[in-house]
Design a protein around this motif. Sequence first.
Motif, PDB file in Angstrom:
ATOM      1  N   TYR A   1       0.847  -1.204   0.000  1.00 18.69           N
ATOM      2  CA  TYR A   1       0.000   0.000   0.000  1.00 18.69           C
ATOM      3  C   TYR A   1       0.878   1.248   0.000  1.00 18.69           C
ATOM      4  O   TYR A   1       0.590   2.242  -0.652  1.00 18.69           O
ATOM      5  CB  TYR A   1      -0.887   0.027   1.238  1.00 18.69           C
ATOM      6  CG  TYR A   1      -1.995  -1.007   1.264  1.00 18.69           C
ATOM      7  CD1 TYR A   1      -3.097  -0.885   0.432  1.00 18.69           C
ATOM      8  CD2 TYR A   1      -1.963  -2.075   2.142  1.00 18.69           C
ATOM      9  CE1 TYR A   1      -4.138  -1.808   0.460  1.00 18.69           C
ATOM     10  CE2 TYR A   1      -2.995  -3.002   2.195  1.00 18.69           C
ATOM     11  CZ  TYR A   1      -4.082  -2.877   1.349  1.00 18.69           C
ATOM     12  OH  TYR A   1      -5.108  -3.787   1.386  1.00 18.69           O
TER      13      TYR A   1
ATOM     14  N   TYR B   1      -3.814   9.983  -6.491  1.00 17.00           N
ATOM     15  CA  TYR B   1      -4.694  10.447  -5.398  1.00 17.00           C
ATOM     16  C   TYR B   1      -5.166  11.868  -5.648  1.00 17.00           C
ATOM     17  O   TYR B   1      -6.291  12.235  -5.315  1.00 17.00           O
ATOM     18  CB  TYR B   1      -3.968  10.295  -4.061  1.00 17.00           C
ATOM     19  CG  TYR B   1      -3.647   8.839  -3.794  1.00 17.00           C
ATOM     20  CD1 TYR B   1      -4.641   7.961  -3.373  1.00 17.00           C
ATOM     21  CD2 TYR B   1      -2.375   8.320  -4.034  1.00 17.00           C
ATOM     22  CE1 TYR B   1      -4.379   6.615  -3.189  1.00 17.00           C
ATOM     23  CE2 TYR B   1      -2.099   6.980  -3.838  1.00 17.00           C
ATOM     24  CZ  TYR B   1      -3.105   6.135  -3.415  1.00 17.00           C
ATOM     25  OH  TYR B   1      -2.851   4.790  -3.242  1.00 17.00           O
TER      26      TYR B   1
ATOM     27  N   GLY C   1     -12.938  -0.979  -0.843  1.00 17.91           N
ATOM     28  CA  GLY C   1     -11.547  -1.388  -1.053  1.00 17.91           C
ATOM     29  C   GLY C   1     -10.656  -0.233  -0.644  1.00 17.91           C
ATOM     30  O   GLY C   1      -9.847   0.260  -1.428  1.00 17.91           O
TER      31      GLY C   1
ATOM     32  N   GLU D   1     -13.431  -2.312   3.657  1.00 15.39           N
ATOM     33  CA  GLU D   1     -12.192  -3.019   3.298  1.00 15.39           C
ATOM     34  C   GLU D   1     -12.294  -4.449   3.807  1.00 15.39           C
ATOM     35  O   GLU D   1     -12.714  -4.692   4.939  1.00 15.39           O
ATOM     36  CB  GLU D   1     -10.988  -2.296   3.911  1.00 15.39           C
ATOM     37  CG  GLU D   1      -9.656  -3.000   3.751  1.00 15.39           C
ATOM     38  CD  GLU D   1      -9.269  -3.337   2.312  1.00 15.39           C
ATOM     39  OE1 GLU D   1      -9.216  -2.420   1.481  1.00 15.39           O
ATOM     40  OE2 GLU D   1      -9.047  -4.541   2.027  1.00 15.39           O
TER      41      GLU D   1
ATOM     42  N   MET E   1     -16.860  -6.108  -0.191  1.00 18.86           N
ATOM     43  CA  MET E   1     -17.869  -5.140  -0.641  1.00 18.86           C
ATOM     44  C   MET E   1     -19.084  -5.842  -1.241  1.00 18.86           C
ATOM     45  O   MET E   1     -20.189  -5.310  -1.223  1.00 18.86           O
ATOM     46  CB  MET E   1     -17.252  -4.158  -1.651  1.00 18.86           C
ATOM     47  CG  MET E   1     -16.824  -4.764  -2.960  1.00 18.86           C
ATOM     48  SD  MET E   1     -16.064  -3.562  -4.050  1.00 18.86           S
ATOM     49  CE  MET E   1     -14.411  -3.477  -3.397  1.00 18.86           C
TER      50      MET E   1
HETATM   51  C1  LIG Z   1      -5.385  -1.610  -5.153  1.00 21.98           C
HETATM   52  S1  LIG Z   1      -5.832  -1.544  -3.499  1.00 21.98           S
HETATM   53  C2  LIG Z   1      -6.278   0.134  -3.328  1.00 21.98           C
HETATM   54  C3  LIG Z   1      -6.250   0.587  -1.928  1.00 21.98           C
HETATM   55  C4  LIG Z   1      -6.556   2.057  -1.721  1.00 21.98           C
HETATM   56  N1  LIG Z   1      -7.901   2.370  -2.117  1.00 21.98           N
HETATM   57  C5  LIG Z   1      -5.565   2.926  -2.444  1.00 21.98           C
HETATM   58  O1  LIG Z   1      -5.936   3.508  -3.456  1.00 21.98           O
HETATM   59  O2  LIG Z   1      -4.441   3.022  -2.010  1.00 21.98           O
HETATM   60  C6  LIG Z   1      -7.380  -2.379  -3.547  1.00 21.98           C
HETATM   61  C7  LIG Z   1      -7.946  -2.622  -2.196  1.00 21.98           C
HETATM   62  O3  LIG Z   1      -9.212  -3.160  -2.365  1.00 21.98           O
HETATM   63  C8  LIG Z   1      -9.379  -4.222  -1.434  1.00 21.98           C
HETATM   64  N2  LIG Z   1     -10.372  -5.118  -2.027  1.00 21.98           N
HETATM   65  C9  LIG Z   1     -10.266  -5.805  -3.184  1.00 21.98           C
HETATM   66  N3  LIG Z   1     -11.390  -6.479  -3.418  1.00 21.98           N
HETATM   67  C10 LIG Z   1     -12.232  -6.213  -2.380  1.00 21.98           C
HETATM   68  C11 LIG Z   1     -13.541  -6.626  -2.070  1.00 21.98           C
HETATM   69  N4  LIG Z   1     -14.206  -7.469  -2.873  1.00 21.98           N
HETATM   70  N5  LIG Z   1     -14.096  -6.119  -0.989  1.00 21.98           N
HETATM   71  C12 LIG Z   1     -13.426  -5.270  -0.188  1.00 21.98           C
HETATM   72  N6  LIG Z   1     -12.189  -4.859  -0.418  1.00 21.98           N
HETATM   73  C13 LIG Z   1     -11.594  -5.324  -1.512  1.00 21.98           C
HETATM   74  C14 LIG Z   1      -8.009  -4.831  -1.303  1.00 21.98           C
HETATM   75  O4  LIG Z   1      -7.876  -5.538  -0.087  1.00 21.98           O
HETATM   76  C15 LIG Z   1      -7.166  -3.578  -1.343  1.00 21.98           C
HETATM   77  O5  LIG Z   1      -7.039  -3.051  -0.064  1.00 21.98           O
END
Ligand SMILES: C[S@@+](CC[C@H](N)C(=O)[O-])C[C@H]1O[C@@H](n2cnc3c(N)ncnc32)[C@H](O)[C@@H]1O
Length: 863
Positions: free
Chosen positions: A402, A412, A446, A473, A501
């Motif tokens: 992250y 961002y 997420g 998350e 989600m």
């Molecule tokens: C690429 S990261 C982005 C994290 C953050 N939003 C950022 O931009 O730094 C994607 C995030 O989505 C979460 N994620 C992926 N699929 C998910 C789901 N079905 N439900 C909840 N979280 C999910 C992952 O655990 C991860 O933390």
Amino acid sequence: MASVHEAEDMTPSFFIGQHESKRLTIISPHVVQGAHESGYDMLTSPITNNHFHSRVLSLLSSHLSNLYPLSYDATGTMGTAPNTKVLEVPALSPDDTPLTPNDSISQIVGVTSSWVDLCSPDPLIADISRQVLLLEVAYAAFCGISYLVIPGPRLHHGIIYSEGVVYYARAIQDALGLGPFIQFHVWLKMIDNTELDADEMGDLAPFAREEYLLSSDEQPFRVDAYGTWDAWDIVRTVCRYHARLFVALSLPRHLPSMSVQLRWHSEPVHLLTIDATSFIKNQKGYPVLSKTHQALISRFMRLRTAPWILLCDADPIHTEEDADNTRRIDRPPLDSSNYPTLAQAAAHGKRYHDSTPHLSYIRNLQHRQPPRSPMERFGIGYQDYLQAPLQPLTVNLESITYEVFEKDPIKYEWYEQAIGKALSDWLEQKKPTSGPDGRVVLAVVGAGRGPLVTRALQASKATGVEIEAWAVEKNPNAFILLQRHNQTAWGGKVNVVKSDMRSWKGPRRDSSSPTPDQAPVGQTIGIDGSLLCAPSESGAREECSSSGAVDILVSELLGSFGDNELSPECLDGVTHLLNPEHGISIPASYSAHLTPISAPKLHADISAQRSTNPAAPETPYVVMLHAIDYLSTSQPTVSISSPLHISSSGSNNGGSGTRSLTSTPPLTLEMPSPIVQAAWSFSHPNPNIPIPAPGESVVSNAHNVRRTRLTFPCQHHGVCHGLGGYFETVLYRNIELSTNPVTMDAKSPGMISWFPIYFPLKSPLYIPDDAEVVVSMYRLTDDRKVWYEWMVEVFKLERNSISTSTGCSTPVMSDARMASPGADNGHGRAKQSQRKIFGHGEIRRVRIGISEVHSTIKDGCLM
Ligand SMILES: C[S@@+](CC[C@H](N)C(=O)[O-])C[C@H]1O[C@@H](n2cnc3c(N)ncnc32)[C@H](O)[C@@H]1O
């Protein structure tokens, strides 16, 4: 990665050697020391000397005088015994070689004899040449030489062109086996130009017997811009992209077109050789290189493995006697323990006038290299480094991963702008909100460690539009951090939910439960399981009477190919929570893009993994593509302002190219622009999500299947090793992110979060001039996982007699479709050219190559 950090802040450093084509001096440790004192880092040495050369020549002449006249045998073949009666070159004697194993051997680059002709049509000459080469390689290996330069194949024998390259390649293959610790560099000119070739006294080539040469009145002179590259392609193909086989590239006084330069840039060039004659004189009479040479060197020096530079017949070095004098006066005898390091030797500097002006110029060029840009510093060590794509849905990311995302200076910022615009629009358009208190309900799904939540809060503050913020998350470890941020940074204003989600019930509207404002700061109200929707027995999603809707759904679930981390499937699972009339998804859409590329280094790396990992050639890799060549390009139209600019803008947005890395003085270089086409796209909210059938426990994912067939015009011949994959996404209205090399600088310059994706081909496909590469690609699903399949076809385009000549600078196109339906690929220019060429006559398409179907089904992404 230690070396990565060490190199991080430095400008590229040059490692410079000296080569004399007629070197008579024996390269002793003292000569090497003298060279260091002059500022060189290494020297070349021939493996054998004139004594050996003379011995082979006299052997050959006496052998030839004793040979029977050539005759055809019963089967009509020539060149079999007794015509090729074996001539065995005897082993080297002490008089035949200047080399001795000693402490300075590691500073010496060996050079094998240039007077041989491994490609000779006369089997006798080719065989003697082969023996000479192998004797030299064996002795160099014995002495501990680590780097060998082997003069490239001789391409012209009268009117016979490039026939013997396979013999040359076969000999190199043997040499690789003889010197298992040697790196071999095939010494090649950038282009094939017979005008620059001249026979030297004592060369074996002219000894080829006439019977083997074709007589003709034709003029053998020719210039072939890709002639030497073709020869290299044969050599490395025969040697199976051997990991110890490299190119030593000789820079001519006049550089060829940018397309040819870029082709070499993609090859494993580990030595750039510059002859004194390639320098020009400046006004003060000092040797300098042209601006285009400077630009080329700068580009090469930015590669992950920067080539060494070899100055040829430029500045002499101290002779043995000079070095002996130096030793007598002020140097202790040298042994391995007090041998100076390269840095010490270089730091010692010069004591007299500048006897090495060419070297001084190159050192000066080194110091004038601009420091690495933030983008370069970030990418250092990752160039052309293959990584398996992340699967954040099934694997929980580490904090450090992250942290790397969060370093992105653009992503961002753009999200904050997109959220800000969406909020302002909401206010302006007076849309009703889903929040019971009138606030806009915004959920980051997420959320990771929460950077988008922070940005959403900032956007709300900046626009004055109040939000009810939710962060969802599924990673339990990131969830801990989210709760902590809520306590320490967000003032408890955020509702933090630990959930996938797809099973989140949505914002809780239960009057008995505390609203965030009522809850003590930092309390998490969404952690309990009651907030998760379980599918009802009927299979339909249970009505969550206590849940409200979301007005703005923010997510960042994109992979290097857009949808490859299953953003469509995840967002489908939460779309039912979105305000049905006014709900906004950020991103609103994303598309996957492709272009065929030549990537010899990646192919070699993947081939090397094959024995331990049979799936290696069917795995898409995340990789910072660098030493690659785009095979499908629109021809030069763009003036660029940086020598390090690798690719340039497309027609649709006027942006500049992909790697604009420096701020060196403007140069007008013509860069071909890659043709990158959209394969498919996804939009959110998606109105086509099916309602689960009664009694079905699994919802069909068929609506997320995609298929495309894209045609790429290729003007110049080359080898396709795979496909470069990119994505573009519309966050909100005109706010977009892109990794597409054509649009990235216009849409999101400096974004570092994503490297491209690389879809390899198991076997490289040869592409002729005026060809089309047709890519068929699928995104498939069985409702449990998602995978990709791809295959590539190559077509040669043949014009009929009424067609125009091939001299045009626009790629030829057949009537094949350039893009999948509905995909706005932004390549109006390429389409125009298609029509234009078509006006000139019929084009016949002949399929000349087809790849296997490659599939990731075994390693598909689990939904
Ligand atoms: C690429 S990261 C982005 C994290 C953050 N939003 C950022 O931009 O730094 C994607 C995030 O989505 C979460 N994620 C992926 N699929 C998910 C789901 N079905 N439900 C909840 N979280 C999910 C992952 O655990 C991860 O933390």
